[in-house]
Write an enzyme that holds these catalytic residues in place. Structure first.
Site, mmCIF file in Angstrom:
data_model
loop_
_atom_site.group_PDB
_atom_site.id
_atom_site.type_symbol
_atom_site.label_atom_id
_atom_site.label_comp_id
_atom_site.label_asym_id
_atom_site.label_seq_id
_atom_site.Cartn_x
_atom_site.Cartn_y
_atom_site.Cartn_z
ATOM 1 N N ALA A 253 -19.257 -7.275 -33.747
ATOM 2 C CA ALA A 253 -19.224 -7.996 -32.464
ATOM 3 C C ALA A 253 -20.402 -8.940 -32.261
ATOM 4 O O ALA A 253 -20.515 -9.545 -31.191
ATOM 5 C CB ALA A 253 -19.121 -7.045 -31.277
ATOM 6 N N ALA A 254 -21.260 -9.123 -33.249
ATOM 7 C CA ALA A 254 -22.388 -10.048 -33.076
ATOM 8 C C ALA A 254 -21.889 -11.471 -32.834
ATOM 9 O O ALA A 254 -22.379 -12.171 -31.934
ATOM 10 C CB ALA A 254 -23.303 -10.001 -34.290
ATOM 11 N N GLY A 255 -20.921 -11.906 -33.632
ATOM 12 C CA GLY A 255 -20.379 -13.248 -33.454
ATOM 13 C C GLY A 255 -19.684 -13.420 -32.122
ATOM 14 O O GLY A 255 -19.787 -14.474 -31.475
ATOM 15 N N ASP A 256 -18.958 -12.398 -31.679
ATOM 16 C CA ASP A 256 -18.275 -12.459 -30.386
ATOM 17 C C ASP A 256 -19.272 -12.485 -29.238
ATOM 18 O O ASP A 256 -19.070 -13.176 -28.236
ATOM 19 C CB ASP A 256 -17.333 -11.258 -30.232
ATOM 20 C CG ASP A 256 -16.259 -11.219 -31.300
ATOM 21 O OD1 ASP A 256 -15.853 -12.300 -31.760
ATOM 22 O OD2 ASP A 256 -15.824 -10.115 -31.679
#
Length: 314
Positions: A253-256
Protein backbone atom coordinates in the site's frame (compact mmCIF):
# COMPACT_ATOMS: atom_id res chain seq x y z
CA UNK A 1 -4.14 22.40 2.39
CA UNK A 2 -4.45 25.54 0.29
CA UNK A 3 -8.25 25.21 0.24
CA UNK A 4 -10.27 25.24 3.45
CA UNK A 5 -13.01 23.07 1.92
CA UNK A 6 -12.51 19.31 1.80
CA UNK A 7 -12.15 18.33 -1.87
CA UNK A 8 -14.41 15.70 -3.40
CA UNK A 9 -12.71 12.68 -4.98
CA UNK A 10 -14.36 9.73 -6.72
CA UNK A 11 -12.44 6.44 -6.78
CA UNK A 12 -13.16 3.55 -9.14
CA UNK A 13 -11.27 0.47 -8.14
CA UNK A 14 -10.79 -2.91 -6.59
CA UNK A 15 -11.74 -4.14 -3.14
CA UNK A 16 -9.83 -7.15 -1.86
CA UNK A 17 -9.42 -8.97 1.40
CA UNK A 18 -5.66 -9.35 1.81
CA UNK A 19 -4.47 -12.67 3.24
CA UNK A 20 -1.08 -11.57 4.52
CA UNK A 21 1.58 -14.15 5.29
CA UNK A 22 4.80 -12.97 6.91
CA UNK A 23 7.86 -15.05 6.04
CA UNK A 24 11.64 -14.84 6.57
CA UNK A 25 12.14 -14.81 2.79
CA UNK A 26 10.28 -15.82 -0.34
CA UNK A 27 10.44 -19.63 -0.77
CA UNK A 28 12.31 -21.04 -3.74
CA UNK A 29 10.57 -23.40 -6.16
CA UNK A 30 9.73 -26.61 -4.32
CA UNK A 31 10.72 -25.18 -0.92
CA UNK A 32 8.45 -25.52 2.13
CA UNK A 33 8.94 -22.56 4.44
CA UNK A 34 7.86 -21.96 8.03
CA UNK A 35 6.01 -18.64 8.12
CA UNK A 36 5.65 -16.23 11.04
CA UNK A 37 1.93 -15.35 10.87
CA UNK A 38 -1.17 -14.93 8.72
CA UNK A 39 -3.79 -12.16 8.91
CA UNK A 40 -6.86 -11.02 6.96
CA UNK A 41 -6.56 -7.26 6.27
CA UNK A 42 -8.74 -4.96 4.10
CA UNK A 43 -7.01 -3.99 0.86
CA UNK A 44 -7.32 -3.69 -2.90
CA UNK A 45 -5.88 -0.75 -4.82
CA UNK A 46 -9.25 0.98 -5.07
CA UNK A 47 -9.98 0.57 -1.38
CA UNK A 48 -6.45 1.57 -0.37
CA UNK A 49 -6.45 4.69 -2.52
CA UNK A 50 -9.90 5.68 -1.26
CA UNK A 51 -8.72 5.29 2.34
CA UNK A 52 -5.58 7.30 1.65
CA UNK A 53 -7.61 10.13 0.09
CA UNK A 54 -10.04 10.09 3.02
CA UNK A 55 -7.28 10.12 5.65
CA UNK A 56 -5.71 13.09 3.87
CA UNK A 57 -8.95 15.02 4.30
CA UNK A 58 -11.00 14.43 1.14
CA UNK A 59 -14.68 13.56 0.81
CA UNK A 60 -14.47 10.22 -0.97
CA UNK A 61 -17.01 8.21 -2.93
CA UNK A 62 -15.98 4.69 -3.98
CA UNK A 63 -17.24 2.66 -6.94
CA UNK A 64 -16.48 -1.05 -6.86
CA UNK A 65 -17.95 -4.50 -6.44
CA UNK A 66 -17.78 -7.16 -3.72
CA UNK A 67 -19.40 -10.53 -3.23
CA UNK A 68 -22.35 -11.25 -0.96
CA UNK A 69 -20.04 -12.76 1.66
CA UNK A 70 -18.36 -11.99 4.96
CA UNK A 71 -15.28 -10.49 3.30
CA UNK A 72 -17.42 -8.09 1.27
CA UNK A 73 -19.31 -6.94 4.35
CA UNK A 74 -16.07 -6.49 6.31
CA UNK A 75 -14.53 -4.40 3.53
CA UNK A 76 -17.53 -2.08 3.29
CA UNK A 77 -17.65 -1.61 7.06
CA UNK A 78 -13.94 -0.78 7.17
CA UNK A 79 -14.36 1.86 4.46
CA UNK A 80 -17.34 3.41 6.19
CA UNK A 81 -15.27 3.83 9.35
CA UNK A 82 -13.09 6.21 7.33
CA UNK A 83 -16.15 8.19 6.25
CA UNK A 84 -16.07 6.85 2.68
CA UNK A 85 -19.37 6.79 0.76
CA UNK A 86 -19.88 3.13 -0.21
CA UNK A 87 -23.40 3.42 -1.63
CA UNK A 88 -21.96 2.80 -5.12
CA UNK A 89 -20.15 -0.38 -4.05
CA UNK A 90 -22.12 -3.11 -5.81
CA UNK A 91 -22.80 -6.54 -4.28
CA UNK A 92 -22.68 -9.46 -6.69
CA UNK A 93 -24.17 -12.69 -5.27
CA UNK A 94 -22.63 -14.76 -8.07
CA UNK A 95 -18.97 -13.96 -7.39
CA UNK A 96 -16.74 -14.02 -4.31
CA UNK A 97 -15.13 -10.87 -2.96
CA UNK A 98 -11.69 -10.25 -4.45
CA UNK A 99 -8.72 -11.72 -2.63
CA UNK A 100 -5.03 -10.87 -2.57
CA UNK A 101 -2.42 -13.33 -1.34
CA UNK A 102 0.37 -11.17 0.10
CA UNK A 103 3.71 -12.60 1.11
CA UNK A 104 5.78 -10.14 3.17
CA UNK A 105 9.45 -10.91 3.75
CA UNK A 106 11.41 -9.83 6.85
CA UNK A 107 13.08 -7.21 4.64
CA UNK A 108 9.67 -5.57 4.08
CA UNK A 109 9.53 -6.56 0.41
CA UNK A 110 6.25 -8.09 -0.73
CA UNK A 111 4.99 -10.47 -3.40
CA UNK A 112 1.31 -10.32 -4.28
CA UNK A 113 -1.12 -12.55 -6.20
CA UNK A 114 -4.57 -11.04 -6.82
CA UNK A 115 -7.76 -13.03 -7.45
CA UNK A 116 -10.20 -10.53 -8.98
CA UNK A 117 -13.48 -12.20 -8.00
CA UNK A 118 -16.31 -9.65 -7.91
CA UNK A 119 -13.95 -6.85 -8.97
CA UNK A 120 -14.19 -8.18 -12.52
CA UNK A 121 -17.96 -7.71 -12.49
CA UNK A 122 -18.24 -4.03 -11.59
CA UNK A 123 -20.40 -2.04 -14.01
CA UNK A 124 -20.61 1.73 -14.34
CA UNK A 125 -24.04 3.29 -13.88
CA UNK A 126 -23.72 6.43 -16.03
CA UNK A 127 -26.35 8.47 -14.19
CA UNK A 128 -25.06 7.56 -10.73
CA UNK A 129 -21.47 8.28 -11.74
CA UNK A 130 -22.38 11.63 -13.26
CA UNK A 131 -24.01 12.66 -9.98
CA UNK A 132 -20.89 11.72 -8.01
CA UNK A 133 -18.58 13.51 -10.43
CA UNK A 134 -20.47 16.78 -10.04
CA UNK A 135 -18.05 19.23 -8.35
CA UNK A 136 -15.49 16.45 -7.78
CA UNK A 137 -11.85 17.43 -8.20
CA UNK A 138 -10.62 14.04 -9.42
CA UNK A 139 -11.68 10.66 -10.66
CA UNK A 140 -9.03 8.21 -9.45
CA UNK A 141 -8.79 4.86 -11.26
CA UNK A 142 -6.46 1.88 -11.58
CA UNK A 143 -6.40 -1.26 -13.73
CA UNK A 144 -7.67 -3.77 -11.15
CA UNK A 145 -11.14 -3.03 -12.57
CA UNK A 146 -12.19 -4.05 -16.12
CA UNK A 147 -10.58 -1.69 -18.64
CA UNK A 148 -13.87 -1.12 -20.46
CA UNK A 149 -15.38 0.22 -17.23
CA UNK A 150 -12.31 2.34 -16.49
CA UNK A 151 -12.51 3.89 -19.97
CA UNK A 152 -16.22 4.53 -19.52
CA UNK A 153 -15.61 6.29 -16.21
CA UNK A 154 -12.73 8.37 -17.61
CA UNK A 155 -14.89 9.62 -20.46
CA UNK A 156 -17.70 10.44 -18.04
CA UNK A 157 -15.27 12.40 -15.85
CA UNK A 158 -14.04 14.51 -18.75
CA UNK A 159 -17.63 15.25 -19.80
CA UNK A 160 -18.34 16.37 -16.23
CA UNK A 161 -15.29 18.63 -16.11
CA UNK A 162 -13.58 16.39 -13.55
CA UNK A 163 -9.86 15.67 -13.86
CA UNK A 164 -8.65 12.08 -14.23
CA UNK A 165 -5.80 10.64 -12.15
CA UNK A 166 -4.85 7.23 -13.52
CA UNK A 167 -2.64 4.61 -11.92
CA UNK A 168 -2.35 1.93 -14.66
CA UNK A 169 -1.58 -0.92 -12.29
CA UNK A 170 -1.29 -3.83 -12.87
CA UNK A 171 0.21 -2.48 -16.06
CA UNK A 172 -1.64 -3.04 -19.33
CA UNK A 173 -1.63 -1.23 -22.65
CA UNK A 174 -3.50 2.08 -22.61
CA UNK A 175 -5.79 2.73 -25.58
CA UNK A 176 -4.57 5.68 -27.65
CA UNK A 177 -7.90 7.48 -27.21
CA UNK A 178 -7.51 7.49 -23.41
CA UNK A 179 -4.15 9.25 -23.12
CA UNK A 180 -5.50 12.80 -23.72
CA UNK A 181 -8.16 12.21 -21.03
CA UNK A 182 -5.53 11.82 -18.30
CA UNK A 183 -4.61 14.87 -16.25
CA UNK A 184 -2.18 13.10 -13.91
CA UNK A 185 -0.53 9.73 -14.53
CA UNK A 186 1.12 7.93 -11.60
CA UNK A 187 3.34 4.96 -12.49
CA UNK A 188 6.13 3.04 -10.83
CA UNK A 189 9.37 2.27 -12.62
CA UNK A 190 8.08 -1.04 -14.06
CA UNK A 191 4.88 0.53 -15.35
CA UNK A 192 6.78 3.50 -16.81
CA UNK A 193 9.25 1.20 -18.57
CA UNK A 194 6.47 -0.98 -19.99
CA UNK A 195 4.30 1.88 -21.23
CA UNK A 196 7.12 4.10 -22.51
CA UNK A 197 9.20 1.25 -23.92
CA UNK A 198 12.42 2.45 -22.33
CA UNK A 199 14.27 2.20 -18.97
CA UNK A 200 12.88 4.09 -15.99
CA UNK A 201 14.74 2.74 -12.94
CA UNK A 202 17.06 5.73 -12.45
CA UNK A 203 15.85 9.33 -12.03
CA UNK A 204 17.11 10.61 -15.40
CA UNK A 205 15.72 7.54 -17.17
CA UNK A 206 12.41 7.99 -15.36
CA UNK A 207 12.31 11.62 -16.48
CA UNK A 208 12.87 10.59 -20.10
CA UNK A 209 10.22 7.86 -19.89
CA UNK A 210 7.82 10.31 -18.28
CA UNK A 211 8.40 12.79 -21.10
CA UNK A 212 7.46 10.08 -23.62
CA UNK A 213 4.22 9.41 -21.75
CA UNK A 214 3.47 13.12 -21.38
CA UNK A 215 3.85 13.59 -25.13
CA UNK A 216 0.81 11.34 -25.58
CA UNK A 217 -1.41 14.03 -24.14
CA UNK A 218 -1.00 13.68 -20.37
CA UNK A 219 -0.63 16.94 -18.45
CA UNK A 220 1.45 15.58 -15.55
CA UNK A 221 3.38 12.36 -14.97
CA UNK A 222 4.84 11.05 -11.72
CA UNK A 223 7.20 8.07 -11.74
CA UNK A 224 7.67 6.52 -8.30
CA UNK A 225 11.00 4.84 -7.60
CA UNK A 226 10.46 3.20 -4.20
CA UNK A 227 13.37 4.03 -1.92
CA UNK A 228 14.68 6.27 -4.71
CA UNK A 229 11.80 8.72 -4.27
CA UNK A 230 9.86 9.97 -7.29
CA UNK A 231 10.27 12.00 -10.47
CA UNK A 232 7.71 14.66 -11.39
CA UNK A 233 7.32 15.63 -15.05
CA UNK A 234 5.14 18.48 -16.31
CA UNK A 235 5.29 21.51 -18.61
CA UNK A 236 8.06 22.99 -16.41
CA UNK A 237 10.35 20.00 -16.95
CA UNK A 238 11.39 17.16 -14.64
CA UNK A 239 12.41 17.11 -10.98
CA UNK A 240 13.75 14.29 -8.82
CA UNK A 241 12.31 14.15 -5.32
CA UNK A 242 14.44 11.91 -3.03
CA UNK A 243 12.84 9.86 -0.27
CA UNK A 244 13.95 9.85 3.37
CA UNK A 245 15.62 6.74 4.69
CA UNK A 246 13.34 4.64 6.88
CA UNK A 247 13.31 1.04 8.10
CA UNK A 248 10.77 -0.76 5.93
CA UNK A 249 8.45 -3.19 7.71
CA UNK A 250 5.92 -3.78 4.92
CA UNK A 251 5.79 -1.97 1.55
CA UNK A 252 2.19 -3.05 0.83
CA UNK A 253 0.00 0.00 0.00
CA UNK A 254 2.96 2.41 -0.14
CA UNK A 255 2.13 3.40 -3.71
CA UNK A 256 -1.56 3.78 -2.90
CA UNK A 257 -0.73 5.92 0.13
CA UNK A 258 1.51 8.12 -2.02
CA UNK A 259 -1.23 8.51 -4.61
CA UNK A 260 -3.87 9.55 -2.07
CA UNK A 261 -1.69 12.27 -0.57
CA UNK A 262 -0.73 13.45 -4.06
CA UNK A 263 -4.36 13.57 -5.26
CA UNK A 264 -5.64 15.50 -2.25
CA UNK A 265 -2.82 18.04 -2.39
CA UNK A 266 -3.47 18.68 -6.09
CA UNK A 267 -7.22 18.86 -5.45
CA UNK A 268 -6.58 21.57 -2.84
CA UNK A 269 -4.61 23.68 -5.30
CA UNK A 270 -1.10 22.56 -4.41
CA UNK A 271 1.66 22.34 -7.01
CA UNK A 272 2.86 19.03 -8.42
CA UNK A 273 6.09 19.32 -6.43
CA UNK A 274 4.21 20.00 -3.18
CA UNK A 275 1.97 17.01 -3.91
CA UNK A 276 4.88 14.68 -4.62
CA UNK A 277 6.71 15.74 -1.45
CA UNK A 278 3.65 15.08 0.71
CA UNK A 279 3.10 11.76 -1.06
CA UNK A 280 6.67 10.70 -0.26
CA UNK A 281 6.22 11.63 3.41
CA UNK A 282 2.97 9.65 3.60
CA UNK A 283 4.49 6.60 1.91
CA UNK A 284 7.54 6.74 4.19
CA UNK A 285 5.24 6.49 7.22
CA UNK A 286 3.16 3.74 5.58
CA UNK A 287 6.04 1.33 5.10
CA UNK A 288 7.02 1.47 8.78
CA UNK A 289 3.76 -0.31 9.71
CA UNK A 290 2.37 -3.74 8.67
CA UNK A 291 -0.73 -4.30 6.55
CA UNK A 292 -2.40 -2.38 3.76
CA UNK A 293 -5.14 -0.07 5.02
CA UNK A 294 -4.06 -0.17 8.69
CA UNK A 295 -0.68 1.30 7.68
CA UNK A 296 -2.07 4.30 5.77
CA UNK A 297 -1.36 7.40 7.91
CA UNK A 298 -3.67 10.27 8.84
CA UNK A 299 -2.90 13.73 7.48
CA UNK A 300 -1.82 15.12 10.88
CA UNK A 301 0.81 12.39 11.20
CA UNK A 302 2.09 13.11 7.69
CA UNK A 303 2.36 16.85 8.40
CA UNK A 304 4.34 16.11 11.57
CA UNK A 305 6.76 13.80 9.75
CA UNK A 306 10.24 14.92 8.67
CA UNK A 307 10.57 16.75 5.37
CA UNK A 308 12.23 14.76 2.57
CA UNK A 309 15.47 16.02 1.02
CA UNK A 310 15.21 18.92 -1.43
CA UNK A 311 14.31 18.07 -5.00
CA UNK A 312 16.72 18.63 -7.89
CA UNK A 313 15.98 19.50 -11.54
CA UNK A 314 16.80 16.88 -14.18
Amino acid sequence: MLSSEAPRIVVLGSLNMDLVVRVPHAPAAGETLQGHSIHSIPGGKGGNQAVSCARQGAQVSLLGCVGADAHGEALRQALQQDGIDTTAVQIDPAAPTGTALVMVEDSGQNRIVVIAGANARVEIDDAALAARLDRAAFLVAQFESPLVQVARAMNAAVRAGCKVLLNPSPVQAVDAALWPLIDTLVVNEVEARTLAGQPAEEPRDAAAAGAVLRARGVARVVVTLGAGGAVAIDADGARHHPAPRVQAVDTTAAGDTFLGALAVTLACGGSLDEAVRLGIRAAALCITQPGAQPSIPLRDAVLRSPLPPDWTPL
